[in-house]
Motif scaffolding. Structure first.
Motif, PDB file in Angstrom:
ATOM      1  N   GLU A  57       0.839  -1.264   0.030  1.00 32.44           N
ATOM      2  CA  GLU A  57       0.104   0.025  -0.178  1.00 32.44           C
ATOM      3  C   GLU A  57       0.904   1.466   0.149  1.00 32.44           C
ATOM      4  O   GLU A  57       0.444   2.247  -0.373  1.00 32.44           O
ATOM      5  CB  GLU A  57      -1.002   0.028   1.135  1.00 32.44           C
ATOM      6  N   THR A  66      -4.203   5.230  -6.348  1.00 34.71           N
ATOM      7  CA  THR A  66      -4.995   4.461  -7.343  1.00 34.71           C
ATOM      8  C   THR A  66      -4.767   4.786  -8.898  1.00 34.71           C
ATOM      9  O   THR A  66      -4.745   4.148  -9.561  1.00 34.71           O
ATOM     10  CB  THR A  66      -6.340   4.512  -6.622  1.00 34.71           C
ATOM     11  N   ASP A 121      -6.899  10.421  -3.025  1.00 37.39           N
ATOM     12  CA  ASP A 121      -6.165   9.647  -3.251  1.00 37.39           C
ATOM     13  C   ASP A 121      -5.353   9.732  -4.849  1.00 37.39           C
ATOM     14  O   ASP A 121      -6.011   9.770  -5.765  1.00 37.39           O
ATOM     15  CB  ASP A 121      -7.097   8.170  -3.473  1.00 37.39           C
TER      16      ASP A 121
END
Length: 339
Positions: free
Chosen positions: A52, A294, A291
């Motif tokens: 991540e 992504t 974000d």
């Protein structure tokens, strides 16, 4: 007085109140090798899975987007940034960006002696070391680790490597170290370090912060003034810097006090933040984030990433709102956001 919004959003990292982000805080890891009582529980926190976290190449690409859109300083934070094994290579990559930003780091100093010269050679310009006390027993009780000798060695190594001015960040805590703030200042003055006291902020993982227990900037100044003569430096010299600075006993040494809670500097804030997992935060106390990881991994162009960053900055609030009745502490603690 309210100001009408412009018909079109200006280019660059601007918000609705005319502030421009020039200072990017980049968290390179959420992990830490100390367990400071005001930051996290003794057992630590659930760390981010490696998958991540942004890779070095991803970090450099995103930082490059910020730099090309006006960021002039990049500060590497954590967690503890020295726990990222590639930290020296990451600094070198940032130094190779065009235009080259100034590069700083905030660290707990535990591992600094080992890499200070390598960081300087790679392009790090200066360093801030978090150190709340020079009393070994208090340090061990506060951090839950017996590492004060390593921090002192790290500070000296940073100075020897030319990572100057070497700054020390300290939080004064009631009943813990508040009566010894003048001792810490004297210790820093003797070694040529620039001390900055910071009001304790509601960013602990336990959500136990209570404003009534906080040692205020006014109290810190009063404590220091019992031993030293503090002369305020001109406010015009401060710019967007958060610290009110004072000459100590007519100089040349100085001390800074950052009243993040009682006298916030939001109106002059030029900061934005990137977390280790690729989220952009327009304020340390923001309840939302954008974000980038992504879309980055889905093939977004630099221009698309830039537009996402600009959108996040445009939504920045007038202030952090700690004193507001409806203030809610961020879900992420400081170790996950980056300082």
């Amino acid at each position: 007085m309210t100001h009408p919004l412009p018909l079109a959003r200006p280019a660059g990292l601007v918000d609705q109140f005319g502030r421009v982000a020039r200072d990017l805080r980049v968290s390179v890891t959420d992990r830490c090798n100390l367990r400071c009582t005001y930051c996290m529980p003794a057992e630590g926190l659930p760390w981010l899975p490696k998958a991540e976290m942004l890779t070095d190449d991803e970090l450099l690409r995103v930082i490059g987007v910020f730099v090309r859109d006006g960021v002039t300083q990049v500060r590497l934070t954590g967690g503890e940034p020295l726990l990222r094994r590639s930290i020296v290579e990451l600094v070198a990559g940032i130094a190779a960006l065009t235009p080259r930003p100034r590069i700083a780091m905030t660290t707990n100093g535990v591992g600094l002696a080992r890499v200070a010269q390598g960081l300087a050679d790679a392009g790090l310009d200066r360093v801030n070391v978090s150190l709340d006390t020079i009393d070994a027993e208090t340090f061990t009780r506060l951090t839950r680790r017996d590492r004060i000798d390593d921090v002192e060695a790290g500070l000296k190594a940073a100075a020897d490597a030319g990572l100057t001015p070497v700054k020390v960040n300290a939080v004064a805590m009631r009943g813990v170290n508040d009566e010894a703030v003048a001792d810490l200042l004297g210790w820093c003055l003797d070694r040529g370090y620039e001390l900055r006291f910071i009001e304790q902020m509601p960013l602990d993982a336990q959500h136990a912060w209570d404003r009534r227990d906080m040692v205020t900037a006014e109290e810190i100044q009063a404590r220091l003034s019992e031993r030293y003569t503090l002369t305020p430096l001109p406010a015009a010299d401060r710019g967007s810097a958060p610290a009110e600075r004072f000459l100590v006993d007519d100089g040349p040494g100085t001390v800074g006090i950052i009243a993040s809670v009682t006298a916030p500097f939001c109106a002059a804030c030029d900061r934005t933040r990137l977390t280790a997992d690729g989220q952009v935060r327009n304020c340390l106390f923001s309840r939302t984030e954008t974000d980038l990881r992504t879309p980055l991994r889905a093939g977004a162009s630099d221009e698309q990433l830039r537009d996402l960053v600009r959108g996040e900055m445009w939504r920045k609030r007038r202030g952090h709102g700690i004193g507001d009745p409806d203030f809610v502490q961020p879900d992420r603690p400081m170790s996950a956001i980056g300082g």
